[in-house]
Design an enzyme around this catalytic site. Structure first.
Site, short mmCIF file in Angstrom:
data_model
loop_
_atom_site.label_atom_id
_atom_site.label_comp_id
_atom_site.label_asym_id
_atom_site.label_seq_id
_atom_site.Cartn_x
_atom_site.Cartn_y
_atom_site.Cartn_z
N VAL A 14 0.76 -1.18 -0.07
CA VAL A 14 -0.08 -0.04 -0.21
C VAL A 14 0.87 1.35 0.00
O VAL A 14 2.13 1.22 0.20
CB VAL A 14 -0.96 0.00 1.08
N GLU A 15 0.32 2.16 -0.57
CA GLU A 15 1.11 3.79 -0.63
C GLU A 15 1.25 4.42 0.58
O GLU A 15 0.81 5.42 0.94
CB GLU A 15 0.28 4.74 -1.69
N LYS A 20 7.03 1.32 2.89
CA LYS A 20 7.66 0.75 1.75
C LYS A 20 9.19 1.08 2.34
O LYS A 20 10.04 0.14 1.76
CB LYS A 20 7.59 1.85 0.51
N SER A 42 2.65 4.42 -7.18
CA SER A 42 1.85 5.43 -8.05
C SER A 42 2.44 6.85 -7.66
O SER A 42 1.86 7.80 -8.77
CB SER A 42 0.47 5.10 -8.26
N HIS A 63 5.84 1.08 -12.45
CA HIS A 63 4.38 1.45 -12.07
C HIS A 63 3.55 0.98 -13.07
O HIS A 63 3.49 1.43 -14.12
CB HIS A 63 4.31 3.08 -11.78
N ASN A 66 -3.73 0.56 -13.40
CA ASN A 66 -4.73 -0.43 -13.37
C ASN A 66 -5.86 -0.17 -14.35
O ASN A 66 -6.10 0.87 -14.79
CB ASN A 66 -5.24 -0.21 -11.85
#
Length: 111
Positions: A14-15, A20, A42, A63, A66
């Site tokens: 997840v962002e 990360k 993204s 990246h 979707n």
């Protein structure tokens, strides 16, 4: 080491920057010296993610838009310290899987 002989790892968490960074810190410990470490972010800074590793020159963004199975375009995001060889390997990978790569700089919104 389980990832020592792997050519490429793509993270797709997840962002959340802190998550990360933790993942990339660990990937940097587990991966071999020639492993490309890619993030599917993204919007987050690839350069900032790369700074959490011992090998920031091996980090690149790949990246996928979707829905992945329908979208041809893939951004190859080059961070401040991404080596030209790593960027080229990421570009070739995207082409090998039948997608259309576009190389972009690590800036807000990428492309």
């Amino acid at each position: 080491m389980p990832l020592h002989n792997v050519d490429l790892v793509i993270e797709a968490a997840v962002e959340k920057m802190e998550l990360k960074k933790k993942i990339f810190q660990r990937l940097g410990e587990l991966a071999g010296p020639n492993t490309v470490l890619a993030t599917n972010t993204s919007a987050l800074s690839v350069s900032e993610i790369a700074a959490s590793t011992k090998w920031p020159e091996r980090v690149v963004g790949i990246h996928f838009f979707n829905p992945v199975h329908r979208m041809q375009l893939v951004e190859v995001v080059v961070g401040r310290q991404t080596s030209p060889e790593v960027a080229e390997r990421a570009l070739r990978f995207v082409q090998q899987i039948g997608k259309l790569p576009v190389v972009v700089k690590d800036s807000s919104g990428f492309w």
